[in-house]
Motif scaffolding. Structure first.
Motif, PDB file in Angstrom:
ATOM      1  N   UNK A 105     -11.480 -46.826   1.448  1.00 37.93           N
ATOM      2  CA  UNK A 105     -11.478 -47.323   0.073  1.00 37.93           C
ATOM      3  C   UNK A 105     -12.843 -47.086  -0.557  1.00 37.93           C
ATOM      4  N   UNK A 106     -12.884 -46.232  -1.583  1.00 30.63           N
ATOM      5  CA  UNK A 106     -14.104 -46.005  -2.367  1.00 30.63           C
ATOM      6  C   UNK A 106     -14.061 -46.891  -3.604  1.00 30.63           C
ATOM      7  N   UNK A 166      -5.915 -51.252  -7.358  1.00 35.55           N
ATOM      8  CA  UNK A 166      -6.988 -50.259  -7.420  1.00 35.55           C
ATOM      9  C   UNK A 166      -8.080 -50.575  -8.441  1.00 35.55           C
ATOM     10  N   UNK A 167      -8.388 -51.857  -8.570  1.00 33.47           N
ATOM     11  CA  UNK A 167      -9.538 -52.227  -9.397  1.00 33.47           C
ATOM     12  C   UNK A 167     -10.207 -53.413  -8.726  1.00 33.47           C
ATOM     13  N   UNK A 168     -11.475 -53.239  -8.363  1.00 34.06           N
ATOM     14  CA  UNK A 168     -12.190 -54.259  -7.611  1.00 34.06           C
ATOM     15  C   UNK A 168     -13.016 -55.124  -8.545  1.00 34.06           C
ATOM     16  N   UNK A 169     -12.726 -56.432  -8.577  1.00 35.97           N
ATOM     17  CA  UNK A 169     -13.551 -57.362  -9.344  1.00 35.97           C
ATOM     18  C   UNK A 169     -13.339 -58.772  -8.825  1.00 35.97           C
ATOM     19  N   UNK A 170     -14.401 -59.568  -8.917  1.00 34.45           N
ATOM     20  CA  UNK A 170     -14.339 -60.976  -8.533  1.00 34.45           C
ATOM     21  C   UNK A 170     -15.056 -61.777  -9.606  1.00 34.45           C
ATOM     22  N   UNK A 171     -14.335 -62.136 -10.648  1.00 35.12           N
ATOM     23  CA  UNK A 171     -14.936 -62.877 -11.739  1.00 35.12           C
ATOM     24  C   UNK A 171     -15.876 -62.005 -12.547  1.00 35.12           C
ATOM     25  N   UNK A 172     -16.941 -62.623 -13.062  1.00 36.39           N
ATOM     26  CA  UNK A 172     -17.893 -61.871 -13.868  1.00 36.39           C
ATOM     27  C   UNK A 172     -18.812 -61.043 -12.981  1.00 36.39           C
ATOM     28  N   UNK A 173     -19.431 -60.014 -13.577  1.00 31.49           N
ATOM     29  CA  UNK A 173     -20.390 -59.191 -12.844  1.00 31.49           C
ATOM     30  C   UNK A 173     -19.876 -57.792 -12.592  1.00 31.49           C
ATOM     31  N   UNK A 185     -13.078 -49.388 -10.819  1.00 29.08           N
ATOM     32  CA  UNK A 185     -11.884 -48.840 -10.183  1.00 29.08           C
ATOM     33  C   UNK A 185     -12.186 -48.421  -8.755  1.00 29.08           C
ATOM     34  N   UNK A 186     -11.159 -48.264  -7.966  1.00 32.32           N
ATOM     35  CA  UNK A 186     -11.363 -47.783  -6.600  1.00 32.32           C
ATOM     36  C   UNK A 186     -10.339 -46.703  -6.277  1.00 32.32           C
ATOM     37  N   UNK A 187     -10.643 -45.951  -5.251  1.00 32.80           N
ATOM     38  CA  UNK A 187      -9.766 -44.867  -4.803  1.00 32.80           C
ATOM     39  C   UNK A 187      -9.575 -45.008  -3.304  1.00 32.80           C
ATOM     40  N   UNK A 230      -5.588 -43.716  -6.930  1.00 33.39           N
ATOM     41  CA  UNK A 230      -6.641 -43.976  -7.910  1.00 33.39           C
ATOM     42  C   UNK A 230      -6.180 -45.070  -8.861  1.00 33.39           C
ATOM     43  N   UNK A 231      -7.125 -45.609  -9.612  1.00 34.39           N
ATOM     44  CA  UNK A 231      -6.782 -46.598 -10.633  1.00 34.39           C
ATOM     45  C   UNK A 231      -6.015 -45.901 -11.757  1.00 34.39           C
TER      46      UNK A 231
END
Length: 533
Positions: A146-147, A102-109, A113-115, A72-73
């Motif tokens: 991956x959730x 464990x944290x999904x992000x691509x720039x803004x938007x 977190x992911x598990x 987990x994150x």
């Protein structure tokens, strides 16, 4: 989306870690990604419970729960409580990782977190380090699920806000799941993939398992021909940019590994038949396009065969000279000469050098490439490129296009460019750009050529020979002052060459009709790579 709950199987190509292909159990450029998505419907509790049920229930995959470890994150206590209290996983079996893992992000938007869920393949696959555990880079613990909990909005300034509607984005690699279920060493040992490797072995005479180097080459060829077959089936063709370059790179890397196995003639096209056979039930369109896919691969192999031998020979000589001088970095000028003179791509040069513990001066190569582009740009006399760096000092209001309704209209001169600089006037004999607030002139786009015509005011006449639209939507009328002069802020009469517009419309429409006829006659594989009429 059509539903708030969606399940998918996506064909994916990923080349970010291409250097690891064939060397590890889990890296591949082509994979099928299974996913379930919730758009404002179920969230964290249900997603975790259902992922665990799918992986462990004998009714579904039936993996031994004692071999699975969730992560987990770092700060996601909610996910921890669900895994610990609702699913019953002991706290010591739940691993907390930071943003990188464990944290999904691509720039803004949207982000969150992911598990992940890892499968323990046992001591056999361990790196042997005392601290080897979940998250280790070795092949013992393999991520199978991956959730992603999309619950925040990245504001772009380092702050996050809660999303009003939270979403679930799940990813599960089919090949990795097959590795676990079939109990094999790597994704290349999965039955359907191994059948492709067997075909490569049959053609090359190389035996899988005979040596590490041989295995790497067989795996690279197997992986890359799978990717290439699916890419071509989806309409991608080899080229020097974008997706086409990815395809070309994969085919040329595979061809080079064929050389390492002693194959000196085109052979990849013979393997794609096996790729199609192994995937024909899930993807029947591959069978329909089989002859086309084979032909594209054979053509690309033939083309590369004319350059690879000369390039590899020159590179081998350069490497011998480097060894004699105790040097490990190939000068950018040499790498560029291989590319420019022998058509030897930089990434292939880097691959060969890396196998010998060497590298290329990519910065030097890039600088020479930039110089070549500048020379080509200057030779073309591309005025729009020269204009690109000039600040017009205008707002973001796009030019109003009137050309669908009329070929003549009045417009105000908002800006002018001459000699690559903003100008208050354009005089007879000068070339430049004129930007109007409204225009009937069609700018080059969508494969259709730009209009020609004139801008007039009294005895002042500006002959328009090209029209381009910038990213802000401003129409740039390029041409030459024939007589008189234009001043900033004047109202001019813009008139399109009607006969030329009609001819362009006929020709452009004809390309679409021709494309449709070719598809009807030859099949859906016909692909229009571009047009300019």
């Amino acid at each position: 989306p059509p539903c708030r709950r969606v399940c998918t199987c996506q064909k994916c190509i990923r080349t970010g870690d291409i250097e690891n292909i064939g060397k590890t159990a889990r890296h591949g450029t082509f994979f099928e990604m299974l996913g379930n998505f919730s758009f404002g419907d179920y969230f964290k509790s249900e997603a975790i419970a259902w992922s665990w049920e799918f992986l462990t229930s004998p009714e579904w995959v039936g993996i031994d729960p004692d071999k699975l470890y969730p992560s987990i994150y770092l700060d996601d206590d909610e996910a921890f409580e669900i895994w610990n209290k609702e699913i019953g996983i002991p706290a010591e079996r739940i691993f907390r990782f930071g943003k990188a893992d464990n944290f999904w992000e691509h720039g803004t938007g949207p982000c969150g977190p992911c598990s992940e869920v890892y499968f323990d393949r046992g001591e056999k696959y361990s790196c042997g380090r005392p601290d080897c555990t979940v998250g280790c880079e070795c092949d013992r613990y393999i991520e199978v699920w991956n959730n992603v909990f999309s619950q925040f909005n990245n504001q772009g300034d380092g702050t996050y806000t809660e999303l009003a509607t939270k979403n679930i984005d799940t990813g599960m690699g089919l090949e990795r799941l097959a590795v676990v279920c079939q109990g094999v060493d790597s994704l290349f040992d999965v039955d359907t993939v191994m059948n492709i490797t067997d075909k490569v072995s049959e053609i090359t005479g190389a035996t899988y398992g005979s040596s590490h180097a041989t295995d790497v080459s067989l795996r690279v060829i197997t992986d890359h021909i799978r990717s290439a077959t699916f890419m071509i089936g989806d309409g991608v063709l080899p080229s020097n940019e974008g997706r086409g370059y990815v395809l070309r790179r994969l085919l040329r890397r595979a061809a080079r590994h064929g050389k390492l196995l002693g194959v000196n003639e085109p052979f990849l096209y013979r393997v794609c038949d096996t790729v199609i056979h192994e995937n024909r039930e899930a993807y029947p369109d591959l069978l329909e396009k089989q002859s086309y896919i084979t032909r594209v691969i054979k053509t690309e192999e033939d083309s590369f065969a004319r350059t690879i031998d000369g390039g590899m020979r020159i590179l081998a000589e350069l490497m011998e000279e480097m060894k004699a001088k105790n040097e490990t970095v190939l000068p950018g000028a040499d790498a560029f000469r291989l590319y420019d003179t022998y058509g030897f791509p930089l990434d292939l040069t880097e691959d060969i050098l890396a196998d010998a513990g060497m590298a290329a001066d990519t910065e030097g190569f890039g600088a020479l490439m930039d110089e070549q582009r500048e020379r080509a740009r200057a030779a073309r006399g591309d005025m729009s490129e020269a204009w690109a760096g000039i600040d017009l000092g205008l707002d973001n209001t796009p030019t109003m296009f009137l050309g669908y309704d009329t070929l003549e209209a009045g417009g105000k001169v908002l800006a002018m460019v001459a000699e690559n600089e903003l100008s208050m006037t354009l005089r007879a004999g000068e070339s430049g750009f004129v930007i109007l607030d409204r225009t009937p002139f069609y700018a080059e786009m969508g494969g259709q050529s730009a209009d020609h015509g004139v801008l007039k005011l009294g005895n002042a006449e500006f002959a328009v020979s090209d029209v381009q639209k910038n990213k802000g939507g401003k129409y740039l009328h390029h041409g030459k002052m024939i007589s008189g002069e234009l001043l900033l802020g004047q109202e001019v009469s813009a008139s399109v060459d009607a006969s030329r517009r009609a001819a362009i419309m006929r020709a452009h429409s004809a390309t679409h009709l021709l494309h449709a006829a070719l598809i009807s006659t030859l099949g859906d594989h016909v692909h229009q790579a571009g047009s300019l009429v």
